[in-house]
Scaffold this motif. Structure first.
Motif, PDB file in Angstrom:
ATOM      1  N   ALA A  85      28.218 -80.947  29.672  1.00 19.16           N
ATOM      2  CA  ALA A  85      27.353 -79.910  29.106  1.00 19.16           C
ATOM      3  C   ALA A  85      27.457 -79.787  27.590  1.00 19.16           C
ATOM      4  CB  ALA A  85      27.649 -78.565  29.770  1.00 19.16           C
ATOM      5  N   GLU A  86      28.665 -79.772  27.048  1.00 19.96           N
ATOM      6  CA  GLU A  86      28.829 -79.595  25.602  1.00 19.96           C
ATOM      7  C   GLU A  86      28.217 -80.764  24.826  1.00 19.96           C
ATOM      8  OE1 GLU A  86      29.340 -77.846  22.159  1.00 19.96           O
ATOM      9  OE2 GLU A  86      29.729 -76.877  24.080  1.00 19.96           O
ATOM     10  N   ARG A  87      28.435 -81.972  25.297  1.00 18.34           N
ATOM     11  CA  ARG A  87      27.873 -83.142  24.619  1.00 18.34           C
ATOM     12  C   ARG A  87      26.344 -83.157  24.749  1.00 18.34           C
ATOM     13  NH1 ARG A  87      29.512 -89.416  25.689  1.00 18.34           N
ATOM     14  NH2 ARG A  87      28.463 -90.265  23.868  1.00 18.34           N
ATOM     15  N   ALA A  88      25.844 -82.842  25.940  1.00 15.95           N
ATOM     16  CA  ALA A  88      24.398 -82.775  26.150  1.00 15.95           C
ATOM     17  C   ALA A  88      23.778 -81.751  25.214  1.00 15.95           C
ATOM     18  CB  ALA A  88      24.096 -82.428  27.604  1.00 15.95           C
ATOM     19  N   ARG A  89      24.406 -80.604  25.089  1.00  8.61           N
ATOM     20  CA  ARG A  89      23.908 -79.541  24.196  1.00  8.61           C
ATOM     21  C   ARG A  89      23.867 -80.023  22.750  1.00  8.61           C
ATOM     22  NH1 ARG A  89      25.547 -75.593  26.778  1.00  8.61           N
ATOM     23  NH2 ARG A  89      27.770 -75.862  26.402  1.00  8.61           N
ATOM     24  N   GLN A  90      24.881 -80.768  22.315  1.00  6.32           N
ATOM     25  CA  GLN A  90      24.897 -81.310  20.948  1.00  6.32           C
ATOM     26  C   GLN A  90      23.722 -82.257  20.729  1.00  6.32           C
ATOM     27  OE1 GLN A  90      28.738 -83.135  20.714  1.00  6.32           O
ATOM     28  NE2 GLN A  90      29.828 -81.205  20.350  1.00  6.32           N
ATOM     29  N   TYR A  91      23.466 -83.111  21.702  1.00  6.77           N
ATOM     30  CA  TYR A  91      22.342 -84.046  21.584  1.00  6.77           C
ATOM     31  C   TYR A  91      21.009 -83.298  21.553  1.00  6.77           C
ATOM     32  CZ  TYR A  91      25.383 -88.055  22.623  1.00  6.77           C
ATOM     33  OH  TYR A  91      26.340 -89.020  22.603  1.00  6.77           O
ATOM     34  N   VAL A  92      20.822 -82.409  22.503  1.00  5.10           N
ATOM     35  CA  VAL A  92      19.537 -81.697  22.632  1.00  5.10           C
ATOM     36  C   VAL A  92      19.225 -80.883  21.381  1.00  5.10           C
ATOM     37  CG1 VAL A  92      18.386 -79.845  23.915  1.00  5.10           C
ATOM     38  CG2 VAL A  92      19.526 -81.694  25.148  1.00  5.10           C
TER      39      VAL A  92
ATOM     40  N   THR B  24      13.232 -86.998  15.914  1.00  5.54           N
ATOM     41  CA  THR B  24      11.985 -86.698  16.613  1.00  5.54           C
ATOM     42  C   THR B  24      11.802 -87.747  17.698  1.00  5.54           C
ATOM     43  OG1 THR B  24      10.999 -85.766  14.622  1.00  5.54           O
ATOM     44  CG2 THR B  24       9.494 -86.400  16.379  1.00  5.54           C
ATOM     45  N   LEU B  25      11.704 -87.303  18.932  1.00  6.13           N
ATOM     46  CA  LEU B  25      11.562 -88.195  20.076  1.00  6.13           C
ATOM     47  C   LEU B  25      10.169 -87.999  20.655  1.00  6.13           C
ATOM     48  CD1 LEU B  25      12.905 -90.202  22.038  1.00  6.13           C
ATOM     49  CD2 LEU B  25      13.665 -88.220  23.362  1.00  6.13           C
ATOM     50  N   ILE B  26       9.341 -89.031  20.546  1.00  2.78           N
ATOM     51  CA  ILE B  26       7.981 -88.955  21.078  1.00  2.78           C
ATOM     52  C   ILE B  26       8.022 -89.458  22.505  1.00  2.78           C
ATOM     53  CG2 ILE B  26       5.611 -89.761  20.824  1.00  2.78           C
ATOM     54  CD1 ILE B  26       6.215 -90.009  17.807  1.00  2.78           C
ATOM     55  N   CYS B  27       7.592 -88.619  23.434  1.00  6.25           N
ATOM     56  CA  CYS B  27       7.712 -88.926  24.863  1.00  6.25           C
ATOM     57  C   CYS B  27       6.354 -88.884  25.536  1.00  6.25           C
ATOM     58  CB  CYS B  27       8.581 -87.881  25.553  1.00  6.25           C
ATOM     59  SG  CYS B  27      10.173 -87.592  24.819  1.00  6.25           S
ATOM     60  N   ASP B  28       6.228 -89.668  26.598  1.00  4.09           N
ATOM     61  CA  ASP B  28       5.091 -89.456  27.473  1.00  4.09           C
ATOM     62  C   ASP B  28       5.500 -88.330  28.418  1.00  4.09           C
ATOM     63  OD1 ASP B  28       6.843 -90.621  29.234  1.00  4.09           O
ATOM     64  OD2 ASP B  28       5.673 -92.435  29.530  1.00  4.09           O
ATOM     65  N   ASN B  29       4.705 -88.045  29.387  1.00  4.11           N
ATOM     66  CA  ASN B  29       4.982 -86.895  30.237  1.00  4.11           C
ATOM     67  C   ASN B  29       5.712 -87.246  31.523  1.00  4.11           C
ATOM     68  OD1 ASN B  29       3.814 -84.360  29.014  1.00  4.11           O
ATOM     69  ND2 ASN B  29       2.238 -85.874  28.632  1.00  4.11           N
ATOM     70  N   LEU B  30       6.437 -88.348  31.514  1.00  3.33           N
ATOM     71  CA  LEU B  30       7.226 -88.714  32.679  1.00  3.33           C
ATOM     72  C   LEU B  30       8.316 -87.658  32.862  1.00  3.33           C
ATOM     73  CD1 LEU B  30       7.479 -90.953  34.788  1.00  3.33           C
ATOM     74  CD2 LEU B  30       9.115 -92.064  33.282  1.00  3.33           C
ATOM     75  N   ASN B  31       8.561 -87.259  34.089  1.00  5.05           N
ATOM     76  CA  ASN B  31       9.460 -86.127  34.340  1.00  5.05           C
ATOM     77  C   ASN B  31      10.913 -86.401  33.989  1.00  5.05           C
ATOM     78  OD1 ASN B  31      10.087 -87.848  36.403  1.00  5.05           O
ATOM     79  ND2 ASN B  31       9.685 -86.406  38.042  1.00  5.05           N
ATOM     80  N   THR B  32      11.286 -87.650  33.690  1.00  4.49           N
ATOM     81  CA  THR B  32      12.678 -87.931  33.312  1.00  4.49           C
ATOM     82  C   THR B  32      12.929 -87.656  31.845  1.00  4.49           C
ATOM     83  OG1 THR B  32      12.163 -90.244  32.878  1.00  4.49           O
ATOM     84  CG2 THR B  32      12.961 -89.689  35.084  1.00  4.49           C
ATOM     85  N   ARG B  33      11.878 -87.443  31.064  1.00  7.95           N
ATOM     86  CA  ARG B  33      12.039 -87.251  29.631  1.00  7.95           C
ATOM     87  C   ARG B  33      12.095 -85.757  29.303  1.00  7.95           C
ATOM     88  NH1 ARG B  33      10.297 -91.896  30.882  1.00  7.95           N
ATOM     89  NH2 ARG B  33       9.658 -93.658  29.670  1.00  7.95           N
ATOM     90  N   THR B  34      13.183 -85.151  29.729  1.00  4.29           N
ATOM     91  CA  THR B  34      13.355 -83.713  29.518  1.00  4.29           C
ATOM     92  C   THR B  34      14.750 -83.455  28.964  1.00  4.29           C
ATOM     93  OG1 THR B  34      14.292 -83.314  31.706  1.00  4.29           O
ATOM     94  CG2 THR B  34      11.876 -83.204  31.516  1.00  4.29           C
ATOM     95  N   LYS B  35      14.923 -82.263  28.439  1.00  3.12           N
ATOM     96  CA  LYS B  35      16.247 -81.859  27.968  1.00  3.12           C
ATOM     97  C   LYS B  35      17.243 -81.845  29.122  1.00  3.12           C
ATOM     98  CE  LYS B  35      14.264 -79.060  24.315  1.00  3.12           C
ATOM     99  NZ  LYS B  35      14.053 -77.722  23.768  1.00  3.12           N
ATOM    100  N   GLY B  36      16.761 -81.451  30.283  1.00  2.00           N
ATOM    101  CA  GLY B  36      17.630 -81.377  31.454  1.00  2.00           C
ATOM    102  C   GLY B  36      18.243 -82.714  31.837  1.00  2.00           C
ATOM    103  N   ALA B  37      17.542 -83.808  31.527  1.00  2.00           N
ATOM    104  CA  ALA B  37      18.065 -85.134  31.858  1.00  2.00           C
ATOM    105  C   ALA B  37      19.385 -85.402  31.133  1.00  2.00           C
ATOM    106  CB  ALA B  37      17.035 -86.207  31.507  1.00  2.00           C
ATOM    107  N   PHE B  38      19.545 -84.852  29.936  1.00  2.00           N
ATOM    108  CA  PHE B  38      20.792 -85.035  29.190  1.00  2.00           C
ATOM    109  C   PHE B  38      21.958 -84.379  29.922  1.00  2.00           C
ATOM    110  CE2 PHE B  38      17.770 -86.046  25.956  1.00  2.00           C
ATOM    111  CZ  PHE B  38      18.416 -86.937  25.117  1.00  2.00           C
ATOM    112  N   TYR B  39      21.674 -83.222  30.539  1.00  2.00           N
ATOM    113  CA  TYR B  39      22.726 -82.494  31.245  1.00  2.00           C
ATOM    114  C   TYR B  39      23.104 -83.178  32.557  1.00  2.00           C
ATOM    115  CZ  TYR B  39      22.180 -78.841  27.822  1.00  2.00           C
ATOM    116  OH  TYR B  39      22.154 -78.138  26.638  1.00  2.00           O
ATOM    117  N   GLU B  40      22.209 -84.027  33.072  1.00  2.00           N
ATOM    118  CA  GLU B  40      22.523 -84.774  34.283  1.00  2.00           C
ATOM    119  C   GLU B  40      23.415 -85.970  33.980  1.00  2.00           C
ATOM    120  OE1 GLU B  40      18.930 -85.840  36.302  1.00  2.00           O
ATOM    121  OE2 GLU B  40      18.170 -83.789  36.258  1.00  2.00           O
ATOM    122  N   VAL B  41      23.385 -86.449  32.746  1.00  2.41           N
ATOM    123  CA  VAL B  41      24.100 -87.673  32.385  1.00  2.41           C
ATOM    124  C   VAL B  41      25.393 -87.389  31.610  1.00  2.41           C
ATOM    125  CG1 VAL B  41      23.922 -89.838  31.085  1.00  2.41           C
ATOM    126  CG2 VAL B  41      21.937 -88.967  32.329  1.00  2.41           C
ATOM    127  N   PHE B  42      25.377 -86.355  30.767  1.00  2.00           N
ATOM    128  CA  PHE B  42      26.516 -86.068  29.893  1.00  2.00           C
ATOM    129  C   PHE B  42      27.148 -84.729  30.254  1.00  2.00           C
ATOM    130  CE2 PHE B  42      23.529 -88.578  27.275  1.00  2.00           C
ATOM    131  CZ  PHE B  42      24.334 -89.673  27.015  1.00  2.00           C
TER     132      PHE B  42
END
Length: 120
Positions: free
Chosen positions: A32-39, A12-30
């Motif tokens: 696709a397959e690894r990002a999907r596993q994390y998300v 469980t990841l508790i986030c504020d509403n900063l726009n960098t804290r999204t599922k999409g951010a994982f796909y920008e860094v990792f």
């Protein structure tokens, strides 16, 4: 997620509403397959945009940095812990509150989307 939380099925990841804290951010860094596993392992929980307890925590961390440890080098963890404990003990003894600039009635109206809907 590959280290300390590698054995956790769900995080469980508790986030504020900063726009960098999204599922999409994982796909920008990792890839696709690894990002999907994390998300898939993360439950994102967002705090309200206004009046969040996270805002209070961020303010307290900022104050502790400026008032307690700024400009100092504390070479041992024990010393840092003692300094923070003394600082926070003094602060808590004053029982300082947060001066929100919104009324409870206004907050209920503006934040109604973040409260659960209870069906009786």
């Amino acid at each position: 997620m590959d280290g300390r939380y590698a054995d956790c099925e769900r995080i469980t990841l508790i986030c504020d509403n900063l726009n960098t804290r999204t599922k999409g951010a994982f796909y920008e860094v990792f890839p696709a397959e690894r990002a999907r596993q994390y998300v898939r392992r993360i439950e994102f929980v967002y705090t309200p945009k206004h009046g969040s307890w996270l805002n209070v925590v961020e303010c307290e961390l900022s104050c502790s940095t400026r008032q307690c440890v700024a400009g100092r080098r504390l070479g041992e963890l024990r010393l840092l812990q003692e300094e923070i404990a003394t600082w926070s003990g003094d602060l808590n003894a004053r029982q300082r509150g947060v001066d929100w600039q919104i009324t409870a009635e206004d907050a209920r109206g503006k934040l109604k989307s973040v409260y659960p809907k209870i069906i009786l």
